[in-house]
Design an enzyme around this catalytic site. Structure first.
Site, mmCIF file in Angstrom:
data_model
loop_
_atom_site.group_PDB
_atom_site.id
_atom_site.type_symbol
_atom_site.label_atom_id
_atom_site.label_comp_id
_atom_site.label_asym_id
_atom_site.label_seq_id
_atom_site.Cartn_x
_atom_site.Cartn_y
_atom_site.Cartn_z
ATOM 1 N N ARG A 1 67.782 -36.768 19.685
ATOM 2 C CA ARG A 1 67.426 -35.952 20.854
ATOM 3 C C ARG A 1 65.911 -35.756 20.804
ATOM 4 N NH1 ARG A 1 64.920 -32.781 18.136
ATOM 5 N NH2 ARG A 1 64.622 -31.580 20.047
ATOM 6 N N GLY A 2 65.373 -35.154 21.886
ATOM 7 C CA GLY A 2 63.918 -35.073 22.015
ATOM 8 C C GLY A 2 63.461 -36.251 22.853
ATOM 9 N N ALA A 3 62.679 -35.970 23.902
ATOM 10 C CA ALA A 3 62.388 -37.003 24.906
ATOM 11 C C ALA A 3 61.789 -38.288 24.324
ATOM 12 C CB ALA A 3 61.485 -36.398 25.993
ATOM 13 N N ASP B 1 60.430 -32.565 28.797
ATOM 14 C CA ASP B 1 61.280 -33.746 28.990
ATOM 15 C C ASP B 1 60.890 -34.526 30.231
ATOM 16 O OD1 ASP B 1 62.921 -32.031 27.101
ATOM 17 O OD2 ASP B 1 63.937 -33.969 27.095
ATOM 18 N N ASN C 1 61.754 -28.480 30.568
ATOM 19 C CA ASN C 1 61.904 -28.468 29.102
ATOM 20 C C ASN C 1 63.177 -27.697 28.764
ATOM 21 O OD1 ASN C 1 60.909 -29.132 26.465
ATOM 22 N ND2 ASN C 1 60.436 -26.976 26.183
#
Ligand code: MRU
Length: 350
Positions: free
Chosen positions: A46-48, A236, A246
């Protein structure tokens, strides 16, 4: 190891399974792009920026899996795989950005299918390597905004785990710490997936940065009592007018920061900017399974009563009027964002 990486000795893709941290450090290994898409949806990764790089390597797996013997059939298989990977999560624009970048960078490749297979992996690796370099450039720009003695509020996880390595907002904090500044971090726990309490706290422990975990609803109180001097978050997807999508809760944090004249800085690589969207209203917001909210336990018991229902938007949009400046790899952008942001985004040269 990096959060996501290609294993050149086995021709497999591997990534840290973030669902299990901090209790267990496990590396998940993939040789099927469909499973990578599922892993993005289920938040193994996860995390853009990390999602973007995972999708890129997913496409390299798709190239490897395809039995196409000629380049045109392989290209068709790659488009099918790219469409599948794009569906995995809707908000982080890095996902589509990375896939489109690979498809356009390889559009002029001719010759054998293997030649295209190789070019897809080379471009995926380039995206991953650039992410690390970009994060360090953002960190250098952002660290100048942190003063010795500052207490900083941080939301979600934006560190090495949310990227290929180093991090965005947490990378700024890490850089300031490595420069010798004495800083303290208030870590929003980040309901419901607890990326702050689990992942950010785990990373800060390793970097030796002093921190306290706070419940998300405590941030306003720390800001109004002058116990925090800056807020740093990730994004994001950031629209052309500077509206920032976000992790859910960012908007409330930005409101509280604004009300107390505390600077609020999103740290946003240009790969996370979507200048095709005029404003944040147009950003698709993922709504996840209500079980993530309802699964809360206390003293070993489920908290909500049987039959309770929940809503679970994973992101919110912070309007640009609440944003002090946006840290990018090309410098810090200040308002008016609708004019200034585009000057900092260099077009992708395929
Ligand atoms: O749902 P997640 O954990 O993927 O959300 C992550 C965030 O909201 C981060 O702040 C964002 O991706 C930027 S981090 C580099």
């Amino acid at each position: 190891m990096r959060t996501v990486e290609w294993n050149y000795s086995t021709s497999q893709f591997q990534m840290i399974d973030q669902r299990l941290l901090p209790g267990e450090f496990k590396v998940a290994v993939y040789d099927d792009y469909g499973k990578v898409a599922q892993a993005i949806t289920n938040m193994v990764v996860r995390g853009a920026p990390a999602i973007g790089a995972a999708a890129a390597f997913g496409l390299a797996l798709a190239a490897q899996q395809s039995i196409a013997k000629d380049i045109e059939n392989l290209r068709a298989d790659l488009i099918t795989a790219s469409d599948c990977l794009k569906e995995a999560r809707p908000t982080a624009v890095n996902l589509a950005w990375a896939l489109d970048r690979i498809l356009s960078a390889t559009v002029d490749i001719h010759g054998s299918a293997d030649h295209l297979r190789e070019a897809v992996l080379i471009e995926a690796q380039k995206i991953a390597d650039e992410d690390v370099e970009i994060n360090k450039r953002m960190a250098a720009h952002g660290a100048k905004l942190i003063d010795d003695g500052d207490t900083v509020i941080h939301h979600c996880n934006t560190g090495a785990l949310a990227t290929v390595d180093w991090g965005t907002a947490l990378g700024v904090i890490r850089m300031a710490h490595e420069q010798g500044k004495h800083i303290h971090v208030l870590v929003d726990e980040t309901r419901p997936r607890l990326q702050g309490a689990r992942l950010t706290a785990w990373e800060l422990t390793q970097y030796g940065v002093p921190f306290d975990i706070i419940s998300d609803n405590a941030a306003g109180s720390f800001l109004s009592s002058r116990q925090a001097q800056k807020v740093f978050v990730g994004s994001d997807r950031t629209a052309a007018n500077g509206d920032v999508a976000n992790k859910i809760g960012t908007y409330m944090l930005a409101l509280a920061a604004h009300d107390n004249d505390v600077p609020f800085y999103p740290v946003v690589p240009t790969s996370t900017m979507d200048l095709s969207l005029a404003s944040g209203d147009m950003i698709p917001i993922e709504e996840r399974d209500q079980a993530e909210v309802l699964g809360l336990t206390l003293l070993g018991r489920q908290v909500p009563p049987e039959g309770a229902t929940a809503r679970n938007p994973a992101f919110d949009v912070t309007p640009h009027r609440l944003v002090t400046g946006i840290v990018t790899e090309n410098g810090v952008v200040y308002p008016p964002f609708d004019i200034n942001l585009s000057k900092f985004v260099r077009p992708f040269e395929g």
